[in-house]
Motif scaffolding. Sequence first.
Motif, PDB file in Angstrom:
ATOM      1  N   VAL A 276      32.461  16.960 -44.636  1.00 21.91           N
ATOM      2  CA  VAL A 276      31.876  18.212 -45.124  1.00 21.91           C
ATOM      3  C   VAL A 276      32.938  19.092 -45.767  1.00 21.91           C
ATOM      4  N   ARG A 277      34.151  19.084 -45.203  1.00 17.12           N
ATOM      5  CA  ARG A 277      35.236  19.908 -45.735  1.00 17.12           C
ATOM      6  C   ARG A 277      36.060  19.201 -46.825  1.00 17.12           C
ATOM      7  N   ILE A 312      28.108  18.921 -34.496  1.00 12.71           N
ATOM      8  CA  ILE A 312      27.492  18.401 -35.724  1.00 12.71           C
ATOM      9  C   ILE A 312      26.051  17.949 -35.513  1.00 12.71           C
ATOM     10  N   GLY A 334      23.406  32.588 -42.024  1.00 12.72           N
ATOM     11  CA  GLY A 334      24.591  31.746 -42.114  1.00 12.72           C
ATOM     12  C   GLY A 334      25.849  32.380 -41.584  1.00 12.72           C
ATOM     13  N   TRP A 338      29.310  27.275 -39.546  1.00 14.50           N
ATOM     14  CA  TRP A 338      30.563  26.894 -40.206  1.00 14.50           C
ATOM     15  C   TRP A 338      30.326  26.093 -41.481  1.00 14.50           C
ATOM     16  N   CYS A 339      29.081  25.558 -41.654  1.00 16.30           N
ATOM     17  CA  CYS A 339      28.747  24.847 -42.893  1.00 16.30           C
ATOM     18  C   CYS A 339      27.238  24.915 -43.060  1.00 16.30           C
ATOM     19  N   ASN A 340      26.758  24.415 -44.181  1.00 19.26           N
ATOM     20  CA  ASN A 340      25.326  24.324 -44.416  1.00 19.26           C
ATOM     21  C   ASN A 340      24.793  23.130 -43.626  1.00 19.26           C
ATOM     22  N   GLN A 343      23.775  19.651 -45.098  1.00 12.65           N
ATOM     23  CA  GLN A 343      24.740  18.648 -45.544  1.00 12.65           C
ATOM     24  C   GLN A 343      24.798  17.450 -44.608  1.00 12.65           C
TER      25      GLN A 343
END
Length: 559
Positions: A276-277, A312, A334, A338-340, A343
Motif C-alpha cells: 500500500v505504501r 489490515i 478518514g 492510515w490508508c484507504n 486498497q
Amino acid sequence: MSAGVTRKVELFDTSLRDGLQQPNLEISVPNAMMLLERMGAFGIKYAEIGFAGANKLVSDLCAAVGDIDTGGMKLALFGRTRGRGTRVEDWPDVRFILNQRNRIPVAVVVVKSRLLDIMHSLETTPEENLAMAWETVDCLHQSGFEVIVDLEHGMDAYCGRREMGALCDADFAARSRDYFGELAGQCVGQNVSRIVVCDTNGGSSPEEVQQVIGGLVRDFPQAAIGFHGHTDRGLGVANTRAAILAGAMHVQGTLLGTGERCGNVNLTTVVGAMQVRGEAEFVAPQSLAGLTGLAHSAYGAFALDPPHGAPIVGPGAFGTWAGMHGSSENKNPGAYLWCNPAQVGAVPTIGVNGQSGRANIVLLSKDLGMPLNSKQAQALLESNQAMIEGGGFTASEISFKLACMKVLGTLGNWFSIRSWRVFDESDEIGNRFVQAFMTLAVSDTSVTTSRAEGTGPVDALTKAMRKELEKWYPALAEMRLGTFTVAALDVSAHDSAAHVRVTVSFHADGCDPWITAGVSSDMNQAALMAIVDGFHYWLLTRGAVRAGKVAEAAPAIAE
C-alpha cells in the motif's frame, strides 16, 4: 534499488506445513485445495504443502493437488538433508519428494547452518554437514527439481547466539559466522534457486536482519536471497520489512501468522503494510484488493474466527467504536485511518458499544441506509443501554438496523410479545421438561396466547412464537433457527446486574444466513430479544403480508 522503482518480491506461503505446527489447528484436504487455488489466483509465488512423508494430510494432499489449478504458483515439499552416514537415495525425505516429481516441482531443503546445532542436534562434523547438504541438493537437481535451501538458525549463526539467545564466546562466534558464509557460498555454487535465511526462534532485530541480508546480497550479487521470519519478539513484520529493504527478493511466512510458539510472520500484514505504501510489490496491483477476501477465506479454511484487531484484514482494522473518534470521522472521514481500506478490499467500520456516543450511532445508521438525526440517535441510545454496553450491536448489525427502524417508526407493526414465562423442570434421573407460555399481540388487532414444549428454553420460546405467528404470517415457516451462543458479560462497572449476550443465527433456503442479538440480565430474555429480531428481519425481507395486506408502519420521529 533505484529511486522511484518499487522492488518486486516473491511470496512463499508455508501455512500447510510450518503453520500447522500450531496446536489445535487443522484443515481438511478439500479446504486446503480451495485455499491453494485462492492463493494462486491472488499471486503468491510458492506454497509449501507439507513436510515430506510426515503425516497423512501431506500424503493425501500430494495425491489430490493434480486436480487443482494454482495458476503461476508452484507447489513445494519440505525435507531434511540426508542423515549422517546415510546414502542420499535411501533417505526417506528425499525418497518421498522424488516420488512426487510429476505433481510437485519444488523441493525445500532445510540445512543446519549453526555450528551449535551441527554438533549437538546432528552429532556430526561441519564438513559432513556440508557434504550432506551438497549431496541432497545435487540429487534433487539431477531429478529435475527446483531447490530452495532454508538455512535454519541462519540469523543466530551469523550473530553468534546459542541456546536461549545467549551470546557465544568471541572465537566460537567468529567460527560460526565463517561457517555460515561457507555454507551460503556452497549453495550459490550449486545454483540453488533461493537461499533463505531463517530467524528460526524469532529473536533477531531489524538492524541485525538488515546487516545479514545486506551482506549476502553484496557478497553474492548473482544469488536470490530470501528471509523467513518468526514473531517471538513481536518483530516478525519489522524484520521481514528490513530484509526486503536490504535486498531480499523472496519472503516466507504464513498467510495468517500461524505456527508454533508465537507463529510465523503474517504475510497478509507484510503485503498490506508494504505494498500500500509502495515499499514493495508482492502481487499485481489489481490483485491487492483481494487481500482481505483471501485472508478471510484462510480463516474459514482453518475454522478460525478473524481476530478483531488483526492488522489490515481484521474486522476492526479500519473501524472505530470510540465516541470522540466517531465524532471526528463524521466531520472529517478518514481522519483515523492510515490508508484507504478499499486498497486491500476492506471497508471502514463505525461500531456502537459502551464506548460510543451519538456520533457513532449517526454514522452507523447512515452506513446502513437509514440515517438518524441527533435527536433520534439519542433516543436509540437511551432505549438500548444494555444492548450498547453489552456489545449486542457489535455482534449484530441487523439488530442495530431494526433498532433504527423502531426509532424511525418504519418497522412494520407485525407482532409484539405482551408477556411470557418459561417452565423448566428436571428430575434426579435426568429427565427434563421445558415449556414456554406467551401472550402475543398481532398487528394491534388481535391478542392471542400460545404454549409449546421444547428441548430447552430457546427451542420452547421459538416454537411458542411460531405456533401462532405462522397462522398470520405463513412466510415464517420458510426460515429456521440455526445456532445460538451465550456470552457472560462483566458489567459491574455500570452498577448493574450480571448480563449475558445471546446471539442467534437463522437460515432459509436460497438466502444468506443472518444473526441477531439480545442482551439482558436474564438469559431467556436475551434469547427472546434475539429471536424476535430474527423473526422481524425475515418478515422485513419477505415483505410480510397478512390477509393480502402489507402491515403498516408508524410515522417517523421528527427532529
